[in-house]
Design an enzyme around this catalytic site. Structure first.
Site, mmCIF file in Angstrom:
data_model
loop_
_atom_site.group_PDB
_atom_site.id
_atom_site.type_symbol
_atom_site.label_atom_id
_atom_site.label_comp_id
_atom_site.label_asym_id
_atom_site.label_seq_id
_atom_site.Cartn_x
_atom_site.Cartn_y
_atom_site.Cartn_z
ATOM 1 N N CYS A 71 -3.582 -5.687 -7.216
ATOM 2 C CA CYS A 71 -4.839 -6.306 -7.635
ATOM 3 C C CYS A 71 -4.590 -7.798 -7.867
ATOM 4 O O CYS A 71 -3.508 -8.195 -8.291
ATOM 5 C CB CYS A 71 -5.436 -5.736 -8.914
ATOM 6 S SG CYS A 71 -5.902 -4.009 -8.758
ATOM 7 N N ARG A 99 -2.772 -9.030 -2.410
ATOM 8 C CA ARG A 99 -2.409 -8.168 -3.549
ATOM 9 C C ARG A 99 -3.175 -6.853 -3.557
ATOM 10 O O ARG A 99 -2.897 -5.965 -4.360
ATOM 11 C CB ARG A 99 -2.659 -8.915 -4.861
ATOM 12 C CG ARG A 99 -1.868 -10.191 -4.987
ATOM 13 C CD ARG A 99 -2.163 -10.855 -6.306
ATOM 14 N NE ARG A 99 -1.624 -10.082 -7.410
ATOM 15 C CZ ARG A 99 -0.405 -10.211 -7.895
ATOM 16 N NH1 ARG A 99 0.412 -11.086 -7.376
ATOM 17 N NH2 ARG A 99 0.000 -9.477 -8.913
ATOM 18 N N TRP A 154 -6.463 -3.118 -5.583
ATOM 19 C CA TRP A 154 -5.640 -2.066 -4.979
ATOM 20 C C TRP A 154 -5.833 -0.866 -5.883
ATOM 21 O O TRP A 154 -5.383 -0.861 -7.039
ATOM 22 C CB TRP A 154 -4.174 -2.496 -4.937
ATOM 23 C CG TRP A 154 -3.309 -1.582 -4.132
ATOM 24 C CD1 TRP A 154 -3.073 -1.659 -2.785
ATOM 25 C CD2 TRP A 154 -2.546 -0.462 -4.601
ATOM 26 N NE1 TRP A 154 -2.226 -0.661 -2.398
ATOM 27 C CE2 TRP A 154 -1.889 0.105 -3.493
ATOM 28 C CE3 TRP A 154 -2.368 0.125 -5.844
ATOM 29 C CZ2 TRP A 154 -1.069 1.212 -3.586
ATOM 30 C CZ3 TRP A 154 -1.552 1.244 -5.949
ATOM 31 C CH2 TRP A 154 -0.908 1.766 -4.821
ATOM 32 N N ASN A 160 -5.762 -6.692 -13.860
ATOM 33 C CA ASN A 160 -4.666 -6.211 -13.013
ATOM 34 C C ASN A 160 -3.680 -5.513 -13.937
ATOM 35 O O ASN A 160 -3.177 -6.130 -14.874
ATOM 36 C CB ASN A 160 -3.994 -7.392 -12.302
ATOM 37 C CG ASN A 160 -2.688 -6.991 -11.639
ATOM 38 O OD1 ASN A 160 -2.537 -5.852 -11.210
ATOM 39 N ND2 ASN A 160 -1.751 -7.919 -11.560
ATOM 40 N N GLY A 161 -3.417 -4.236 -13.662
ATOM 41 C CA GLY A 161 -2.496 -3.486 -14.517
ATOM 42 C C GLY A 161 -3.042 -2.092 -14.746
ATOM 43 O O GLY A 161 -3.968 -1.659 -14.053
ATOM 44 N N GLU A 194 15.625 -2.684 7.881
ATOM 45 C CA GLU A 194 14.585 -3.674 7.613
ATOM 46 C C GLU A 194 13.670 -3.852 8.829
ATOM 47 O O GLU A 194 12.445 -3.923 8.695
ATOM 48 C CB GLU A 194 15.221 -5.013 7.187
ATOM 49 C CG GLU A 194 14.273 -6.186 7.081
ATOM 50 C CD GLU A 194 13.079 -5.947 6.144
ATOM 51 O OE1 GLU A 194 13.087 -4.964 5.379
ATOM 52 O OE2 GLU A 194 12.125 -6.736 6.229
ATOM 53 N N LYS A 240 9.577 -2.927 9.007
ATOM 54 C CA LYS A 240 8.504 -3.823 9.479
ATOM 55 C C LYS A 240 7.585 -3.080 10.445
ATOM 56 O O LYS A 240 6.367 -3.135 10.328
ATOM 57 C CB LYS A 240 9.066 -5.072 10.174
ATOM 58 C CG LYS A 240 9.757 -6.075 9.295
ATOM 59 C CD LYS A 240 8.843 -6.865 8.383
ATOM 60 C CE LYS A 240 8.680 -6.226 7.031
ATOM 61 N NZ LYS A 240 9.602 -6.487 6.002
ATOM 62 N N GLU A 272 5.478 -0.420 8.491
ATOM 63 C CA GLU A 272 4.392 -0.847 7.608
ATOM 64 C C GLU A 272 3.312 -1.640 8.326
ATOM 65 O O GLU A 272 2.133 -1.544 7.980
ATOM 66 C CB GLU A 272 4.914 -1.614 6.385
ATOM 67 C CG GLU A 272 5.663 -2.883 6.685
ATOM 68 C CD GLU A 272 6.181 -3.587 5.427
ATOM 69 O OE1 GLU A 272 5.716 -3.296 4.325
ATOM 70 O OE2 GLU A 272 7.059 -4.448 5.574
ATOM 71 N N HIS A 281 24.461 13.642 13.231
ATOM 72 C CA HIS A 281 24.483 14.761 12.292
ATOM 73 C C HIS A 281 23.077 15.285 11.995
ATOM 74 O O HIS A 281 22.827 15.791 10.909
ATOM 75 C CB HIS A 281 25.180 14.330 10.995
ATOM 76 C CG HIS A 281 26.599 13.920 11.225
ATOM 77 N ND1 HIS A 281 27.630 14.827 11.290
ATOM 78 C CD2 HIS A 281 27.149 12.705 11.454
ATOM 79 C CE1 HIS A 281 28.770 14.166 11.522
ATOM 80 N NE2 HIS A 281 28.496 12.881 11.636
ATOM 81 N N LYS A 332 1.137 -6.511 -1.747
ATOM 82 C CA LYS A 332 2.344 -7.349 -1.704
ATOM 83 C C LYS A 332 3.224 -7.116 -2.937
ATOM 84 O O LYS A 332 4.443 -7.114 -2.843
ATOM 85 C CB LYS A 332 1.908 -8.812 -1.640
ATOM 86 C CG LYS A 332 3.045 -9.809 -1.636
ATOM 87 C CD LYS A 332 3.467 -10.120 -0.251
ATOM 88 C CE LYS A 332 4.609 -11.085 -0.148
ATOM 89 N NZ LYS A 332 5.472 -10.755 0.986
HETATM 90 O O1 M6R Z 1 8.625 -8.584 -4.551
HETATM 91 P P1 M6R Z 1 9.739 -7.637 -4.207
HETATM 92 O O2 M6R Z 1 10.755 -8.222 -3.313
HETATM 93 O O3 M6R Z 1 10.350 -7.016 -5.427
HETATM 94 O O4 M6R Z 1 9.023 -6.470 -3.411
HETATM 95 C C1 M6R Z 1 9.735 -5.346 -2.992
HETATM 96 C C2 M6R Z 1 8.957 -4.534 -2.009
HETATM 97 O O5 M6R Z 1 7.769 -4.071 -2.568
HETATM 98 C C3 M6R Z 1 8.631 -5.308 -0.728
HETATM 99 O O6 M6R Z 1 9.784 -5.808 -0.145
HETATM 100 C C4 M6R Z 1 7.904 -4.388 0.271
HETATM 101 O O7 M6R Z 1 8.770 -3.417 0.735
HETATM 102 C C5 M6R Z 1 7.302 -5.192 1.423
HETATM 103 N N1 M6R Z 1 6.106 -4.559 1.854
HETATM 104 C C6 M6R Z 1 8.187 -5.287 2.594
HETATM 105 O O8 M6R Z 1 7.627 -5.896 3.689
#
Ligand code: M6R
Length: 616
Positions: free
Chosen positions: A2, A30, A79, A105-106, A485, A489, A492, A508, A611
């Site tokens: 949020c 957010r 969110w 937010n929270g 990683e 990408k 997501e 395995h 995010k």
């Molecule tokens: O702000 P942070 O680096 O702590 O966030 C961690 C994850 O939430 C963040 O890396 C998330 O996996 C992203 N969507 C990756 O692209």
């Protein structure tokens, strides 16, 4: 999760709706389940809210159209946690009289009992959210004769959980109250003209470069161009330091790129060059702490966790001690019995606000003698408050939900610490260390060259993989971090199913999924694992897998076995395999980006994601 935004101004002839709309749009990363704005004018509140994404909502109900003359507004992008993403559950939420509005937010943990108590008193609720109890609590305290500020404080004292909130009142045209506990909140000041509040600095960056960072248990009274801070617990005044934001204004804009994600990938060379200039003393502090620690743990979430896998590999090489990488959400469970005095915990977080990372280090700090070192991209973020030493990476604001440039700068920072340890331990000659630095210094130009000359090879692959839904990303050694990683990408952003795995371990179990044409992406720098990786490529090829490999320019053997390759520039002795997590990752980020586009997906707004993950 949020985003909240607020503005109060004394400027004439401005459109308050437009300022609020643009502010909240800059926070859309957010959350994008719904959005809403409230303004105040002539002792009345005007609310517009709807479910969906901001641009769609704008077309439907014109979020910028509010009565002329209004001088304050609050805005929210959601969110969804408590309650479905519907119009009724969208913020702002109001009390029964419609005179008190709040954006939040929270999560208010004890909202069920408070809601029952308020319902029994006759309050009518219109949403399923936890947030809505706050305006009703304030309403009750105002009815009891308290002024707005005292009513807000009393209401917040009844709430357990986390909040960043902004409140406006129909009868108070000249002020907004905001408060923070556990969720980020920053105040922007345009002296004597306007004051802003937001979940994150980019929301007001085009409007002012001066800000205050709020701490937990603080309340602020915002008036046009000024702000006063109070401690919620004892109502005493607090003096805070005004900070100047170093980021450039265009950091919060797309600057001609179609998406923030693409812009941020192209910013990687610049982000790396800036991060190379992190103050030497900070790197030395980290190196010394690691050198004298008895046990070392590194913890993070998502992309930051994969950066930590690459980084721990590089550090371990020079430190000669094992570093345990533990996902932050499991940190406490895994280490309940083993965190010792003289242990060091490194926390990695782009936002510095990921709740599980914060919880992990708060818990670690309770153990006597444990030191916390954190690496974040956001000055003053929550994580920094629980850390003994902090390094702030210099990636600049990252708006795309997918972490890209911050991953590179996190790995670079860990590599700089590793080289400092190598110097400290004198295990490498001066000449050797110089070579490592030269290679690290060359990572930005390698990425630049890749972005200038190789993007077409990525786009070509997209055409071959267009129909595929499942992928393996395989590697050995340090490149397992790159595989995980790069796979994250694609998962997501492009909604493909991927498994990022050790190429050796894939035998395995996972290999049983391979059929004719199954796409497998091998990350294959020519390091000490290369010969063994050839064997793994052959195993998958023999079962009909379509082999796509990421190799260096001069590669021959894996190229020969591959159906398609992406080639990473390898400028003479300035390339080093140890830093391949930095130089190989842009190719996979672009692969995800262009795959998303080819499926009509918006790479900046992946489904169900936010995010910053500020809930457990
Ligand atoms: O702000 P942070 O680096 O702590 O966030 C961690 C994850 O939430 C963040 O890396 C998330 O996996 C992203 N969507 C990756 O692209």
């Amino acid at each position: 999760m949020c985003g909240i935004f607020g503005v109060i101004t004394n400027q004439k002839d401005i459109s308050i709706g437009k300022i609020a709309f643009e502010g909240i749009k800059r926070l859309e990363y957010r959350g994008y389940d719904s959005c809403g704005i409230v303004t105040q004018f002539n002792s009345k509140l005007y609310v517009k809210k709807e479910s969906g994404r901001i641009d769609e909502i704008q077309k439907k109900i014109n979020l910028t159209d509010f009565p002329n003359g209004s001088k304050l507004a609050l805005a929210h992008t959601r969110w969804a946690t408590h309650g479905a993403p519907t119009k009724n559950n969208s913020h702002p939420h109001l009390d029964c009289s419609g005179e008190i509005a709040i954006v939040h937010n929270g999560i208010i943990d004890n909202f069920i009992e408070l809601r029952k108590e308020l319902t029994d008193k006759g309050h009518i609720f219109k949403s399923d959210t936890d947030t809505e109890i706050i305006p009703h609590l304030i309403e009750d305290f105002i009815k009891d004769g308290l002024n707005l500020k005292d009513a807000v404080i009393r209401a917040l004292k009844r709430c357990r959980g986390a909040y960043a909130i902004a409140i406006c009142y129909a009868k108070s045209p000249d002020l907004i109250f905001v408060a923070r506990k556990g969720s980020p909140l920053v105040i922007g000041i345009d002296q004597d003209r306007a004051t802003y509040c937001a979940s994150d600095i980019p929301a007001f960056l085009p409007l002012t470069r001066y800000c205050y960072i709020m701490d937990d248990d603080e309340l602020a009274k915002l008036e046009a161009g000024k702000v006063s801070f109070f401690n919620i617990n004892d109502d005493t005044r607090i003096e805070k330091e005004l900070q100047e934001i170093e980021w450039s204004i265009d950091a919060a804009e797309k600057g001609g790129y179609e998406h923030f994600m693409l812009k941020e990938i192209y910013e990687e060379p610049m982000a790396l060059r800036r991060t190379m200039k992190i103050h030497k003393d900070q790197i030395i502090n980290f190196a010394n702490e690691l050198w004298s620690a008895s046990n070392i743990y590194i913890t993070a979430a998502g992309t930051s966790f994969y950066a930590s896998l690459a980084g721990k590999y590089i550090i371990t090489k020079f430190l000669g001690k094992y570093i345990h990488a533990v996902e932050c959400s499991e940190f406490k469970n895994e280490l309940a019995e083993c965190l010792r005095e003289n242990s060091v915990v490194i926390a990695l977080s782009q936002s510095g606000e990921t709740i599980d990372t914060i919880d992990a280090i708060r818990w670690a700090k309770r153990k006597k003698g444990v030191k916390v070192l954190s690496i974040t991209n956001v000055v003053g973020s929550t994580i920094t408050r629980y850390s003994d030493h902090v390094i702030v990476t210099r990636a600049g604001p990252e708006i795309g939900v997918a972490a890209t440039k911050t991953y590179c700068t996190q790995v670079l920072t860990l590599a700089l610490i590793a080289l400092e340890i190598a110097k400290l331990r004198k295990i490498e000659s001066f000449e050797e260390i110089k070579k490592y630095y030269e290679a690290l210094n060359s990572t930005p130009s390698i990425i630049e060259e890749f972005l200038e000359t190789k993007v077409d090879s990525v786009k070509k692959i997209i055409r071959c993989l267009d129909k595929e839904h499942n992928f393996f990303f395989l590697a050995r050694g340090i490149s397992i971090a790159t595989a995980k990683e790069g796979g994250l990408k694609l998962k997501e952003i492009a909604c493909r199913f991927i498994e990022g795995y050790s190429a050796a371990h894939a035998k395995h179990g996972p290999i049983s999924l391979v059929r004719d044409g199954f796409p497998i992406i091998f990350i294959a720098p020519p390091d000490e694992t290369y010969e063994r990786l050839i064997g793994n490529v052959m195993e998958f090829k023999a079962r009909g897998g379509k082999i796509i490999s990421l190799v260096v320019e001069s590669d021959e053997k894996i190229t020969e076995l591959s159906d398609i390759t992406i080639r990473i520039p390898q400028p003479g002795d300035r390339y080093h395999n140890l830093f391949s997590p930095i130089t190989f990752i842009p190719a996979l980020q672009l692969l995800a980006y262009y795959t998303a586009l080819s499926h009509g997906l918006d790479p900046d707004k992946p489904l169900n994601l936010s995010k910053t993950v500020t809930v457990h």
